[in-house]
Scaffold this active site. Structure first.
Site, PDB file in Angstrom:
ATOM      1  N   MET A 264       4.465   8.177   1.552  1.00  0.00           N
ATOM      2  CA  MET A 264       3.992   7.918   2.859  1.00  0.00           C
ATOM      3  C   MET A 264       4.237   9.218   3.611  1.00  0.00           C
ATOM      4  SD  MET A 264       5.454   4.059   3.827  1.00  0.00           S
ATOM      5  CE  MET A 264       5.541   2.771   2.475  1.00  0.00           C
TER       6      MET A 264
ATOM      7  N   HIS B 129       5.617   1.413  -9.503  1.00  0.00           N
ATOM      8  CA  HIS B 129       4.746   1.710  -8.231  1.00  0.00           C
ATOM      9  C   HIS B 129       5.710   2.710  -7.393  1.00  0.00           C
ATOM     10  CE1 HIS B 129       1.540   0.696  -5.463  1.00  0.00           C
ATOM     11  NE2 HIS B 129       2.483   0.549  -4.556  1.00  0.00           N
TER      12      HIS B 129
ATOM     13  N   GLY C 197       7.926  -5.400  -4.530  1.00  0.00           N
ATOM     14  CA  GLY C 197       9.284  -4.534  -4.087  1.00  0.00           C
ATOM     15  C   GLY C 197      10.425  -5.348  -3.872  1.00  0.00           C
ATOM     16  N   SER C 198      10.324  -6.204  -2.761  1.00  0.00           N
ATOM     17  CA  SER C 198      11.763  -6.717  -2.275  1.00  0.00           C
ATOM     18  C   SER C 198      11.869  -7.949  -3.327  1.00  0.00           C
ATOM     19  CB  SER C 198      11.757  -7.059  -0.936  1.00  0.00           C
ATOM     20  OG  SER C 198      10.287  -7.823  -0.538  1.00  0.00           O
TER      21      SER C 198
ATOM     22  N   MET D  41      -0.360   7.012   0.830  1.00  0.00           N
ATOM     23  CA  MET D  41      -0.539   6.604   2.085  1.00  0.00           C
ATOM     24  C   MET D  41      -0.432   7.711   2.995  1.00  0.00           C
ATOM     25  SD  MET D  41       1.584   3.124   1.832  1.00  0.00           S
ATOM     26  CE  MET D  41       2.225   3.282   0.361  1.00  0.00           C
TER      27      MET D  41
ATOM     28  N   SER E  99       7.446  -2.200  -7.001  1.00  0.00           N
ATOM     29  CA  SER E  99       7.769  -0.864  -6.086  1.00  0.00           C
ATOM     30  C   SER E  99       9.195  -0.533  -5.868  1.00  0.00           C
ATOM     31  CB  SER E  99       7.199  -1.436  -4.915  1.00  0.00           C
ATOM     32  OG  SER E  99       7.509  -0.413  -3.685  1.00  0.00           O
TER      33      SER E  99
ATOM     34  N   HIS F 150       0.981   5.564  -5.159  1.00  0.00           N
ATOM     35  CA  HIS F 150       0.039   4.853  -4.169  1.00  0.00           C
ATOM     36  C   HIS F 150       0.289   5.819  -2.875  1.00  0.00           C
ATOM     37  CE1 HIS F 150      -0.166   1.153  -0.820  1.00  0.00           C
ATOM     38  NE2 HIS F 150      -1.094   2.069  -0.840  1.00  0.00           N
TER      39      HIS F 150
ATOM     40  N   ASP G  32      -0.922  -5.774  -3.368  1.00  0.00           N
ATOM     41  CA  ASP G  32       0.187  -5.190  -2.967  1.00  0.00           C
ATOM     42  C   ASP G  32       0.822  -5.418  -1.731  1.00  0.00           C
ATOM     43  OD1 ASP G  32       2.377  -3.337  -2.427  1.00  0.00           O
ATOM     44  OD2 ASP G  32       1.242  -1.613  -2.481  1.00  0.00           O
ATOM     45  N   GLY G  33       2.004  -5.957  -1.572  1.00  0.00           N
ATOM     46  CA  GLY G  33       2.512  -6.583  -0.303  1.00  0.00           C
ATOM     47  C   GLY G  33       2.893  -7.950  -0.331  1.00  0.00           C
ATOM     48  N   GLY G  34       4.061  -8.395  -0.215  1.00  0.00           N
ATOM     49  CA  GLY G  34       4.480  -9.807  -0.035  1.00  0.00           C
ATOM     50  C   GLY G  34       4.391 -10.657  -1.180  1.00  0.00           C
TER      51      GLY G  34
ATOM     52  N   MET H 210      -4.678  -4.337  -0.518  1.00  0.00           N
ATOM     53  CA  MET H 210      -3.406  -4.545   0.505  1.00  0.00           C
ATOM     54  C   MET H 210      -3.144  -6.060   0.949  1.00  0.00           C
ATOM     55  SD  MET H 210      -1.565  -1.500   0.113  1.00  0.00           S
ATOM     56  CE  MET H 210      -0.272  -2.261   1.148  1.00  0.00           C
TER      57      MET H 210
ATOM     58  N   GLY I  52       2.740   0.501   4.955  1.00  0.00           N
ATOM     59  CA  GLY I  52       4.082   1.302   5.648  1.00  0.00           C
ATOM     60  C   GLY I  52       5.307   0.810   5.281  1.00  0.00           C
ATOM     61  N   PHE I  53       5.880  -0.453   5.002  1.00  0.00           N
ATOM     62  CA  PHE I  53       7.098  -1.025   4.797  1.00  0.00           C
ATOM     63  C   PHE I  53       6.992  -1.996   3.832  1.00  0.00           C
ATOM     64  CE2 PHE I  53       6.435   0.187   9.269  1.00  0.00           C
ATOM     65  CZ  PHE I  53       7.484   1.153   9.479  1.00  0.00           C
ATOM     66  N   GLY I  54       8.117  -2.250   3.132  1.00  0.00           N
ATOM     67  CA  GLY I  54       8.479  -3.293   2.265  1.00  0.00           C
ATOM     68  C   GLY I  54       9.106  -4.504   3.148  1.00  0.00           C
TER      69      GLY I  54
ATOM     70  N   ASP J 152       5.573   4.583  -3.724  1.00  0.00           N
ATOM     71  CA  ASP J 152       4.860   4.645  -2.379  1.00  0.00           C
ATOM     72  C   ASP J 152       5.090   5.868  -1.885  1.00  0.00           C
ATOM     73  OD1 ASP J 152       3.465   1.988  -2.122  1.00  0.00           O
ATOM     74  OD2 ASP J 152       5.809   1.225  -2.305  1.00  0.00           O
TER      75      ASP J 152
END
Ligand code: DX5
Ligand code: ZN
Length: 214
Positions: A35, A31, A195-196, A66, A6, A64, A173-175, A135, A140-142, A33
């Site tokens: 928003m 990816h 992402g991170s 949102m 991401s 993606h 997606d996420g973490g 999800m 909303g946030f990385g 994002d």
């Protein structure tokens, strides 16, 4: 495992450089994002910036959405010819119609499910989809913490996919990191967004992507 880094965690002051780096590092999808500050409490990028991402990318974009008013945003991003275009089921009254619209524009349609949304909610849409995105954080946030119940949701979704359309991919997606990726693989997940983990990896993005593919 396919990997879709991401770009939300990229350095937006050097966006073209950071997009090229993940493509050279053998990512499968890029990816993106989007928003709108309404569906989620954050605001990111529009077609002007995503067009610059598309120019720097050598892999297909995975956009993606949102947002509220999905159809408007589909029209906005379709000219950039992403590989996949996904929208949230929680924000769409006519998902079947929107899927057909995305496909008619030559783009693979995907649907996103928030952490509380039952996989059964989309059972009768699966045959028209190329991918379902689960999800594993609230959108909303990385940089948020992985919600483990996504594993059970993936197993349930996989059963529906096997019954309705075995070609449909499952994306999470996420973490996501090198530790939970093996559990995701076991649960039947085909694509991970990260992402991170990718952009903050001490050994660089290529190493990070390779560690998720194993
Ligand atoms: C969150 C976004 C994610 C996010 C993932 O709303 O959909 O794509 O960038 O970031 P990490 O991998 O840091 O959780
Ligand atoms: Zn995302």
């Amino acid at each position: 495992m396919l990997v879709a880094p991401s770009i939300l965690s990229a350095d937006f002051g050097h966006l073209a450089r950071d997009v090229a780096a993940i493509c050279e590092g053998e990512c499968d999808l890029v990816h993106v994002d989007v928003m709108d500050g309404h569906f989620v409490p954050n605001l990111t990028i529009g077609p002007v910036v995503v067009e610059a991402v598309a120019r720097a990318a050598t892999k297909p974009l995975d956009i993606h959405l949102m947002v509220q008013n999905n159809s408007f945003f589909v029209d906005l991003f379709a000219p950039l010819k992403p590989g996949y275009l996904s929208f949230h089921i929680e924000e769409e009254k006519h998902p079947h119609r929107l899927i057909q619209k995305i496909r008619s524009l030559g783009i693979k349609p995907a649907i996103v499910l928030n952490p509380h949304t039952l996989p059964e909610a989309i059972e009768f849409l699966i045959e028209d989809l190329d991918m379902v995105l689960l999800m594993s954080v609230n959108p909303g946030f990385g940089g948020q913490k992985f919600i483990p119940s996504v594993l059970e949701r993936a197993v349930r979704l996989k059963e529906l996919i096997e019954k309705r359309n075995p070609n449909c991919l499952i994306e999470v997606d996420g973490g996501v990191n090198d530790i939970n990726v093996s559990m995701l693989k076991e649960a039947g997940v085909d694509v991970v967004v990260a992402g991170s983990y990718v952009y903050r990896h001490p050994e660089g993005v290529a190493e990070a992507i390779a560690s998720l593919k194993q």
